[in-house]
Design an enzyme around this catalytic site. Structure first.
Site, PDB file in Angstrom:
ATOM      1  N   SER A  94       6.666  -2.856  -4.485  1.00 58.20           N
ATOM      2  CA  SER A  94       8.031  -3.005  -5.252  1.00 58.20           C
ATOM      3  C   SER A  94       8.841  -1.543  -5.397  1.00 58.20           C
ATOM      4  O   SER A  94       8.589  -0.690  -4.629  1.00 58.20           O
ATOM      5  CB  SER A  94       8.088  -3.877  -6.271  1.00 58.20           C
ATOM      6  OG  SER A  94       9.646  -4.242  -6.564  1.00 58.20           O
TER       7      SER A  94
ATOM      8  N   ASP B 281      11.078 -13.363   0.247  1.00 58.36           N
ATOM      9  CA  ASP B 281      11.524 -12.064  -0.503  1.00 58.36           C
ATOM     10  C   ASP B 281      12.921 -11.891  -0.186  1.00 58.36           C
ATOM     11  O   ASP B 281      13.186 -11.520   0.971  1.00 58.36           O
ATOM     12  CB  ASP B 281      10.364 -11.088  -0.187  1.00 58.36           C
ATOM     13  CG  ASP B 281      10.582  -9.672  -0.877  1.00 58.36           C
ATOM     14  OD1 ASP B 281      11.715  -9.867  -1.864  1.00 58.36           O
ATOM     15  OD2 ASP B 281      10.205  -8.743  -0.667  1.00 58.36           O
TER      16      ASP B 281
ATOM     17  N   HIS C 147       8.940 -12.410  -3.562  1.00 60.59           N
ATOM     18  CA  HIS C 147       8.381 -11.167  -4.009  1.00 60.59           C
ATOM     19  C   HIS C 147       7.539 -11.009  -5.146  1.00 60.59           C
ATOM     20  O   HIS C 147       7.549 -11.925  -6.054  1.00 60.59           O
ATOM     21  CB  HIS C 147       9.792 -10.438  -4.691  1.00 60.59           C
ATOM     22  CG  HIS C 147       9.749  -8.710  -4.972  1.00 60.59           C
ATOM     23  ND1 HIS C 147       9.858  -8.159  -3.862  1.00 60.59           N
ATOM     24  CD2 HIS C 147       9.376  -8.255  -6.008  1.00 60.59           C
ATOM     25  CE1 HIS C 147       9.794  -6.708  -4.032  1.00 60.59           C
ATOM     26  NE2 HIS C 147       9.399  -6.847  -5.422  1.00 60.59           N
TER      27      HIS C 147
END
Length: 326
Positions: free
Chosen positions: A173, A269, A300
């Site tokens: 991320s 995601d 995610h």
């Protein structure tokens, strides 16, 4: 995240904000229009040592890398003979630039699993968090961590078994974004031993929405609203105009070094299209050692909530295979 440690007392600081809005990210950080930042969890004061246990068989130790900024990292040594040369993985955690540290349970367990699965030494970097420390503070901290690798002090903590000629950099991320921006700049140290980069659901953005962002139902772990809020907190105060078209948000694909690159995303995601686009752009540049892995049913940060999920086991296998090529 359910396993995130919580404390009774909050920490409150002041940070300049724009625009003047109220922001709440996962109920872990609240920002008032006057710039008051309240954190439910304190991520800045790690223990000095994390002992191994039956459920945590990989020993780890916390090391200060830069006393001037308080930069620290957690180092994991896999349970293998120390006379064997081991790859080194520099790992940068996610959290929208605003949250978490190597000491948070989910990230600690992920790094533990990573060290064990790949038989590598893992250096998990605790970069400074926004909005108290806006970008490029996190980028500067990763540069400092990479410079530290050439410091004689590093050999003491990494042991002679760390093979700096087999260096990998991995981030999830926001950590993926940090890696990309640092490697794309000319300000970091030279890394002749860099063999590969692993980007787990890298955190990119722009004013123009992708199809996966447009399709967001705002129900998943990471929503468009939360992603936008993190960018408001993280973007540099000098950002004019104040938009997500800032270069930090969408670094160019050609900025990544010409080494092996693994990109991972989840089919659910909200940022999945951006990972697919990055991979396509790298291949257009003629990068042959580029691979994309899509986990169709995952959203995610699918690798964090539980260490026993089938998807995580598969992911660790892919990363282990990636590292073992070198």
């Amino acid at each position: 995240m359910e396993s995130t440690p919580r404390i009774e007392q909050t920490s409150t600081t002041k940070a300049m904000m724009y625009p003047a809005v109220e922001i709440d990210v996962w109920c872990l950080i609240q920002v008032q229009p006057d710039g008051t930042v309240t954190r439910v969890v304190d991520f800045d004061h790690p223990p000095l040592f994390v002992p191994a246990s039956a459920s945590d068989p990989v020993p780890s130790v916390d090391v200060t890398l830069d006393p001037s900024t308080g930069l620290w990292a957690r180092i994991y040594h896999p349970p293998v003979s120390t006379d064997k040369q081991l790859p080194l993985i520099v790992y940068v955690h996610g959290g929208g630039f605003c949250l978490f540290s190597p000491g948070v349970d989910d990230f600690h367990r992920l790094a533990t699993r990573l060290a064990s699965a790949t038989s590598s030494i893992v250096l998990s970097v605790a970069y400074r968090l926004a909005p108290e420390h806006r970008l490029p503070a996190a980028y500067d901290d990763l540069r400092a961590a990479l410079r530290w690798l050439s410091n004689p002090d590093a050999r003491q903590h990494l042991l002679a078994s760390a093979d700096l000629s087999r260096l990998f950099i991995m981030g999830d991320s926001a950590g993926g974004n940090i890696i990309h921006n640092v490697l794309a700049s000319n300000e970091g140290p030279k890394l002749p031993g860099l063999k590969g980069v692993v980007l787990l659901q890298p955190f990119y953005s722009s004013e123009e929405r992708t199809e996966s962002e447009k399709a967001s139902d705002e129900q998943g772990f990471l929503t468009v609203k939360i992603a936008d809020a993190c960018w408001v907190l993280a973007r540099p105060e000098s950002n004019e105009p104040r938009t997500r078209d800032h270069p930090f948000c969408c670094p160019p694909a050609e900025g990544l070094p010409d080494v092996a690159v693994m990109v991972v995303t989840g089919g659910r995601d909200v940022l999945s299209d951006r990972s697919v686009l990055l991979t396509a752009e790298l291949k257009k540049l003629g990068r042959e050692a580029v691979e994309l892995h899509v986990f169709p049913e995952e959203e995610h940060a699918f690798y964090l909530p539980s260490q026993e999920r089938e998807a995580l086991t598969e992911l660790m296998g892919l990363i282990s295979k990636f590292v073992s090529r070198f």
